[in-house]
Motif scaffolding. Structure first.
Motif, PDB file in Angstrom:
ATOM      1  N   MET A 210       0.833  -1.203   0.000  1.00  0.00           N
ATOM      2  CA  MET A 210       0.000   0.000   0.000  1.00  0.00           C
ATOM      3  C   MET A 210       0.867   1.252   0.000  1.00  0.00           C
ATOM      4  O   MET A 210       0.537   2.253  -0.649  1.00  0.00           O
ATOM      5  CB  MET A 210      -0.926  -0.016   1.217  1.00  0.00           C
ATOM      6  N   GLU A 211       1.990   1.216   0.707  1.00  0.00           N
ATOM      7  CA  GLU A 211       2.902   2.366   0.732  1.00  0.00           C
ATOM      8  C   GLU A 211       3.501   2.608  -0.647  1.00  0.00           C
ATOM      9  O   GLU A 211       3.608   3.761  -1.093  1.00  0.00           O
ATOM     10  CB  GLU A 211       4.008   2.111   1.746  1.00  0.00           C
ATOM     11  N   LYS A 212       3.883   1.539  -1.339  1.00  0.00           N
ATOM     12  CA  LYS A 212       4.424   1.689  -2.690  1.00  0.00           C
ATOM     13  C   LYS A 212       3.369   2.233  -3.648  1.00  0.00           C
ATOM     14  O   LYS A 212       3.651   3.087  -4.506  1.00  0.00           O
ATOM     15  CB  LYS A 212       4.938   0.341  -3.192  1.00  0.00           C
ATOM     16  N   GLN A 213       2.125   1.741  -3.510  1.00  0.00           N
ATOM     17  CA  GLN A 213       1.054   2.211  -4.376  1.00  0.00           C
ATOM     18  C   GLN A 213       0.761   3.682  -4.138  1.00  0.00           C
ATOM     19  O   GLN A 213       0.530   4.453  -5.103  1.00  0.00           O
ATOM     20  CB  GLN A 213      -0.215   1.372  -4.132  1.00  0.00           C
ATOM     21  N   ALA A 214       0.788   4.124  -2.884  1.00  0.00           N
ATOM     22  CA  ALA A 214       0.571   5.536  -2.578  1.00  0.00           C
ATOM     23  C   ALA A 214       1.687   6.404  -3.153  1.00  0.00           C
ATOM     24  O   ALA A 214       1.444   7.502  -3.679  1.00  0.00           O
ATOM     25  CB  ALA A 214       0.475   5.717  -1.063  1.00  0.00           C
ATOM     26  N   ARG A 216       3.507   5.738  -5.831  1.00  0.00           N
ATOM     27  CA  ARG A 216       3.330   5.790  -7.281  1.00  0.00           C
ATOM     28  C   ARG A 216       2.227   6.760  -7.650  1.00  0.00           C
ATOM     29  O   ARG A 216       2.315   7.478  -8.666  1.00  0.00           O
ATOM     30  CB  ARG A 216       3.000   4.383  -7.807  1.00  0.00           C
ATOM     31  N   THR A 217       1.149   6.779  -6.871  1.00  0.00           N
ATOM     32  CA  THR A 217       0.051   7.724  -7.151  1.00  0.00           C
ATOM     33  C   THR A 217       0.518   9.164  -7.008  1.00  0.00           C
ATOM     34  O   THR A 217       0.191  10.032  -7.816  1.00  0.00           O
ATOM     35  CB  THR A 217      -1.119   7.437  -6.205  1.00  0.00           C
ATOM     36  N   GLU A 218       1.309   9.443  -5.982  1.00  0.00           N
ATOM     37  CA  GLU A 218       1.846  10.796  -5.759  1.00  0.00           C
ATOM     38  C   GLU A 218       2.776  11.196  -6.898  1.00  0.00           C
ATOM     39  O   GLU A 218       2.748  12.351  -7.386  1.00  0.00           O
ATOM     40  CB  GLU A 218       2.625  10.835  -4.452  1.00  0.00           C
ATOM     41  N   ALA A 219       3.597  10.244  -7.345  1.00  0.00           N
ATOM     42  CA  ALA A 219       4.544  10.539  -8.437  1.00  0.00           C
ATOM     43  C   ALA A 219       3.807  10.796  -9.728  1.00  0.00           C
ATOM     44  O   ALA A 219       4.224  11.655 -10.536  1.00  0.00           O
ATOM     45  CB  ALA A 219       5.517   9.377  -8.605  1.00  0.00           C
ATOM     46  N   ALA A 220       2.696  10.127  -9.958  1.00  0.00           N
ATOM     47  CA  ALA A 220       1.950  10.345 -11.193  1.00  0.00           C
ATOM     48  C   ALA A 220       1.303  11.721 -11.251  1.00  0.00           C
ATOM     49  O   ALA A 220       1.153  12.325 -12.310  1.00  0.00           O
ATOM     50  CB  ALA A 220       0.878   9.258 -11.330  1.00  0.00           C
ATOM     51  N   LYS A 221       0.909  12.257 -10.086  1.00  0.00           N
ATOM     52  CA  LYS A 221       0.316  13.582 -10.035  1.00  0.00           C
ATOM     53  C   LYS A 221       1.365  14.644 -10.293  1.00  0.00           C
ATOM     54  O   LYS A 221       1.065  15.710 -10.807  1.00  0.00           O
ATOM     55  CB  LYS A 221      -0.326  13.817  -8.678  1.00  0.00           C
TER      56      LYS A 221
END
Length: 221
Positions: A210-214, A216-221
């Motif tokens: 979940m930490e890795k997914q969060a 990646r989401t931040e990096a995409a923004k």
């Protein structure tokens, strides 16, 4: 120069965990005297030796000349005369297990000898493993698992079956089956501490993902 004729080594059976070596002949079998005497107490050994002095040891060329072998009929006769519980149990084993098994000896004798030797070795390895597990783990011994590997050397002087036992702390199963088993009515054969450790490991793995997914989401923004 002529080569000496090689005879097959004796078969090795186990009675009460102790080896008994024997040679099979067309109409009878002969059992190693030292192995039979090792099964009895001092008085019974002396009595049996005295009774068997009346019968000559088997002189078949297949035998080791340094180790006396007693013909099975003579041994049976001497055991009947001893009339002790230990000798009676030995006679029962000879008549109910040994002789019926020898009568079923197939034409492929080496395969039969191999199966017999490996079965005896496997029994020894497993009995030792269970003994150690009960003494070491107490009530938790039932959760112990082992991997047994066996090998057989036909040209070994004693036709010895080699065994190696490795202790395992897990069973092989897929994740879906494991999940269903944990959630089932009976559950796993594990104590509360082991179940908590399993749950903590799963929670830790899920938190990392979940930490890795969060991230990646931040990096995409």
């Amino acid at each position: 120069m002529t080569e000496a004729k090689l005879h097959p080594p004796p078969l090795t059976l186990y009675y009460l965990g102790k080896p008994i070596r024997l040679h099979t002949h067309p109409h009878a079998c002969c059992l190693r005297a030292d192995d039979i005497l090792a099964l009895l107490g001092p008085r019974q050994r002396q009595r049996l030796q005295h009774l068997l002095q009346q019968h000559p040891c088997c002189q078949h060329p297949q035998h080791d000349s340094q180790q006396p072998y007693w013909p099975e009929p003579a041994l049976q006769h001497a055991l009947r005369q001893c009339r002790q519980p230990a000798t009676r149990r030995l006679r029962d084993w000879l008549n109910r297990q040994l002789l019926p098994a020898l009568q079923q000896l197939p034409a492929d004798a080496p395969r039969w000898e191999q199966a017999l030797a490996m079965a005896a070795e496997a029994g020894q390895q497993i009995s030792h493993a269970v003994l150690q597990a009960v003494l070491q783990y107490g009530r938790g011994w039932r959760h112990s698992h082992w991997l047994l590997t066996l090998d057989y050397t036909p040209d070994h002087p004693r036709r010895h079956a080699h065994g190696r036992l490795c202790a395992l702390d897990s069973q092989v199963t897929n994740l879906q089956a494991l999940t269903q088993r944990i959630a089932g009515p009976e559950g796993l054969t594990s104590n509360n501490t082991e179940l908590l450790q399993l749950a903590a490991a799963c929670h830790q793995q899920l938190a990392k993902r979940m930490e890795k997914q969060a991230w990646r989401t931040e990096a995409a923004k």
